[in-house]
Scaffold this active site. Sequence first.
Site, PDB file in Angstrom:
ATOM      1  CE  LYS A  32      25.006  40.379  39.802  1.00  0.00           C
ATOM      2  NZ  LYS A  32      26.199  41.164  39.575  1.00  0.00           N
ATOM      3  CB  THR A  36      28.688  42.528  37.474  1.00  0.00           C
ATOM      4  OG1 THR A  36      29.805  41.828  36.922  1.00  0.00           O
ATOM      5  CG2 THR A  36      27.842  43.108  36.351  1.00  0.00           C
ATOM      6  CE  LYS A  72      30.011  41.517  33.403  1.00  0.00           C
ATOM      7  NZ  LYS A  72      30.812  40.338  33.144  1.00  0.00           N
TER       8      LYS A  72
HETATM    9  P1  NAP Z   1      30.204  34.207  44.444  1.00  0.00           P
HETATM   10  O1  NAP Z   1      31.021  32.971  44.187  1.00  0.00           O
HETATM   11  O2  NAP Z   1      28.791  34.044  44.885  1.00  0.00           O
HETATM   12  O3  NAP Z   1      31.012  35.066  45.537  1.00  0.00           O
HETATM   13  C1  NAP Z   1      30.478  36.237  46.085  1.00  0.00           C
HETATM   14  C2  NAP Z   1      31.440  36.731  47.142  1.00  0.00           C
HETATM   15  O4  NAP Z   1      30.931  37.932  47.706  1.00  0.00           O
HETATM   16  C3  NAP Z   1      31.626  35.758  48.319  1.00  0.00           C
HETATM   17  O5  NAP Z   1      32.943  35.871  48.774  1.00  0.00           O
HETATM   18  C4  NAP Z   1      30.633  36.302  49.350  1.00  0.00           C
HETATM   19  O6  NAP Z   1      30.962  35.942  50.673  1.00  0.00           O
HETATM   20  C5  NAP Z   1      30.807  37.786  49.128  1.00  0.00           C
HETATM   21  N1  NAP Z   1      29.656  38.575  49.572  1.00  0.00           N
HETATM   22  C6  NAP Z   1      28.418  38.614  49.005  1.00  0.00           C
HETATM   23  N2  NAP Z   1      27.632  39.465  49.685  1.00  0.00           N
HETATM   24  C7  NAP Z   1      28.380  39.977  50.681  1.00  0.00           C
HETATM   25  C8  NAP Z   1      28.115  40.913  51.704  1.00  0.00           C
HETATM   26  N3  NAP Z   1      26.921  41.516  51.830  1.00  0.00           N
HETATM   27  N4  NAP Z   1      29.112  41.206  52.568  1.00  0.00           N
HETATM   28  C9  NAP Z   1      30.317  40.605  52.453  1.00  0.00           C
HETATM   29  N5  NAP Z   1      30.628  39.710  51.502  1.00  0.00           N
HETATM   30  C10 NAP Z   1      29.670  39.407  50.627  1.00  0.00           C
HETATM   31  O7  NAP Z   1      30.185  35.160  43.167  1.00  0.00           O
HETATM   32  P2  NAP Z   1      31.234  35.276  41.957  1.00  0.00           P
HETATM   33  O8  NAP Z   1      30.860  34.304  40.913  1.00  0.00           O
HETATM   34  O9  NAP Z   1      32.620  35.324  42.501  1.00  0.00           O
HETATM   35  O10 NAP Z   1      30.819  36.717  41.387  1.00  0.00           O
HETATM   36  C11 NAP Z   1      31.192  37.918  42.055  1.00  0.00           C
HETATM   37  C12 NAP Z   1      30.850  39.109  41.172  1.00  0.00           C
HETATM   38  O11 NAP Z   1      31.530  38.965  39.914  1.00  0.00           O
HETATM   39  C13 NAP Z   1      29.351  39.226  40.836  1.00  0.00           C
HETATM   40  O12 NAP Z   1      28.994  40.581  40.781  1.00  0.00           O
HETATM   41  C14 NAP Z   1      29.252  38.563  39.462  1.00  0.00           C
HETATM   42  O13 NAP Z   1      28.153  39.060  38.705  1.00  0.00           O
HETATM   43  C15 NAP Z   1      30.588  38.988  38.844  1.00  0.00           C
HETATM   44  N6  NAP Z   1      31.074  38.090  37.771  1.00  0.00           N
HETATM   45  C16 NAP Z   1      31.038  36.734  37.929  1.00  0.00           C
HETATM   46  C17 NAP Z   1      31.498  35.932  36.892  1.00  0.00           C
HETATM   47  C18 NAP Z   1      31.464  34.416  37.006  1.00  0.00           C
HETATM   48  O14 NAP Z   1      31.671  33.742  35.966  1.00  0.00           O
HETATM   49  N7  NAP Z   1      31.235  33.842  38.181  1.00  0.00           N
HETATM   50  C19 NAP Z   1      31.993  36.503  35.715  1.00  0.00           C
HETATM   51  C20 NAP Z   1      32.057  37.886  35.601  1.00  0.00           C
HETATM   52  C21 NAP Z   1      31.581  38.676  36.640  1.00  0.00           C
HETATM   53  P3  NAP Z   1      30.522  34.509  51.281  1.00  0.00           P
HETATM   54  O15 NAP Z   1      31.611  33.543  50.901  1.00  0.00           O
HETATM   55  O16 NAP Z   1      30.422  34.730  52.738  1.00  0.00           O
HETATM   56  O17 NAP Z   1      29.176  34.151  50.665  1.00  0.00           O
END
Ligand code: NAP
Length: 288
Positions: free
Chosen positions: A240, A97, A172
């Site tokens: 965010k 997102t 979104k």
């Molecule tokens: P998350 O669990 O915090 O995972 C983030 C991922 O991105 C991890 O694999 C992290 O690696 C990687 N990452 C972050 N910064 C990075 C960088 N600079 N370089 C390389 N890798 C990086 O987040 P999530 O919940 O999966 O969400 C991911 C996205 O989907 C976000 O934009 C969020 O807003 C969106 N989203 C989430 C949900 C939800 O319910 N969680 C629903 C809809 C949309 P590491 O493992 O090394 O930290």
Amino acid sequence: MAKVAFLGLGVMGYPMARHLKTKGHEVTVYNRTAAKAEKWASENGGRVAKSPKKAAQEQEIVFCCVGNDDDLRQVATGPDGAFAGMERGAIFVDHTTASALVARELHAKAKDGGIGFVDAPVSGGQAGAENGMLTVMCGGDADVYGKAEPVIMSFARACRLLGGPGSGQLTKMINQICIAGLVQGLSEGIHFGKRAGLDIDAVLDVISKGAAGSWQMENRGKTMNQGKFDFGFAVDWMRKDLGICLDEARRNGAQLPVTALVDQFYAEVQKMGGRRWDTSSLIARFEG
Ligand code: NAP
């Protein structure tokens, strides 16, 4: 079946990549914290790459789901980024997102190198990712989208192209704008019902079948009543997302008074210690 890479094995990416593998695609994974990629490969098979660039080499589609605009830029266009490894004709599908600006910027950079780019943020949360039932909102070029859609459907129940580059991210934003006001309304309703001395579960059971019914009421109403927030979509992520919505509204002239207010309410929840609480924790401001 396609040759694909998945970059970012977080709460969302980890199960999304698993669904691609289960559906028979050939999957290479990359995660910044390498241990997570090793764990994924030991559970699912598939190959682990040490950088986004290496993961992206010789792939037809490169999927990505990282945190925010800057993370996405790093993974896509950094020195070891995916674009540097992709071949002409390959497609980058971004599920982060992020802003519509970064989607347009990366679409243009990708096009310069003969690469397709689809912005494809998702809705449905962790449960939707685990169950392969996400809703995917896409922006980009129709021919590129057409090739990616059948592969995206490995982890989705709905996927649609809404327009040119950035249109998925704009959709979104609408999703998050709708949720913000709705959750505040639900919080106020439950809070009011408690003050009125009513049985909230009974109230929610009946009114959820009428005009006030919503996904939030059905899935979050009872846990809001119980003050349970240690699951779901984190307040930090929501702030965010609302920041992205408010920035875009300043550009396009839309008025988002309730969204701006709810964003400030979420800032209060963060100060209460709720940065990782679910977005339904707006009600905690009344109880705390
Ligand atoms: P998350 O669990 O915090 O995972 C983030 C991922 O991105 C991890 O694999 C992290 O690696 C990687 N990452 C972050 N910064 C990075 C960088 N600079 N370089 C390389 N890798 C990086 O987040 P999530 O919940 O999966 O969400 C991911 C996205 O989907 C976000 O934009 C969020 O807003 C969106 N989203 C989430 C949900 C939800 O319910 N969680 C629903 C809809 C949309 P590491 O493992 O090394 O930290």
